[in-house]
Scaffold this motif. Structure first.
Motif: not given
Length: 257
Positions: A203-230
């Protein structure tokens, strides 16, 4: 080489869990419940400890056990796992066969497989570590402690962000230079008897938290991580468009300052 199992459990009111899980080594059970006590006893000739704490959060639970661990090699278990008869020997041999390994990921047996099945021995690096959760890894305790690695208390069941504490833990290990391998050896079976404490669907909460997770893992690559996941998971797993999943992940990531 001493193997020790660190179990994250909830609402245990006796010691039957260690038998149910077929524990054949030293064990610490982090039991989040409604009372506070520490119980120590002998089980099958091994040392067993129950840390009964009236608190919540899987990262906190794992940290409580990790801080008190004494094994050379530690496993992070959930209470719905049953270990195979010779798991300590399998794990010890895996580390002997890979003397430079600090972390080794194993297979978990499921009636209906949902996790990635390791088919060949491989080195795990930052670009392919997200496949592996902590319930399937064994770590050298000395390396974890030398590098001051613990579980993030803001992620996982019972916390603000519903999942991802294991991903962050492994990410922190790799960032600190620890070497990780995956081997095609099964060490436990999942009984899947309990419902997830966090997974209420994609749901929306899951995707929201996934974005927070990826930015926590890498502040440089987080958008790329979101894109590949999606792109990889939207159609078959998430049952939504990749653009919708990606947009929600980016929205979540932007909330993390």
């Amino acid at each position: 080489m001493k193997v020790q199992v660190l179990v994250a459990a909830m609402n245990q009111h006796d010691h039957t869990l260690v038998e149910k899980m077929n524990i054949q080594s030293d064990v610490i059970v982090g039991n989040q419940c409604d009372f506070n006590s520490i119980e120590q006893f002998e089980y099958r000739g091994y040392s067993a400890t129950y840390l009964n704490f009236s608190e919540r959060g899987v990262g906190l639970n794992r940290n409580n056990a990790l801080m008190r661990a004494t094994g050379d090699i530690c496993l992070f278990a959930d209470d719905d796992m049953v270990y195979v008869e010779n798991y300590t020997e399998l794990i010890e041999n895996a580390f002997l066969n890979h003397p430079d390994a600090d972390i080794i990921a194993f297979n978990l047996v499921e009636d209906v497989p949902t996790r990635y099945i390791i088919k060949d021995t491989k080195r795990i690096r930052f670009y392919n570590f997200l496949t592996y959760g902590t319930a399937r890894i064994a770590v050298k305790l000395s390396k974890i402690r030398e590098n001051g690695i613990l579980f993030n208390l803001c992620f996982g069941g019972g916390t603000t962000h519903c999942h991802g504490e294991d991903n962050i833990f492994i990410s922190d290990c790799l960032k600190k230079g620890l070497k990780m391998y995956a081997v095609p050896i099964s060490i436990a079976e999942l009984t899947e008897e309990r419902e997830s404490t966090w997974n209420s669907g994609y749901n929306q909460k899951y995707f929201f938290d996934q974005g927070v997770l990826y930015k926590t893992i890498s502040k440089k690559l987080w958008k790329l991580l979101c894109l590949q996941d999606s792109i990889r998971h939207a159609r078959k797993e998430y049952k939504t468009s990749w653009m919708n999943a990606y947009t929600l992940m980016i929205k979540g990531g932007k909330e993390l300052k």
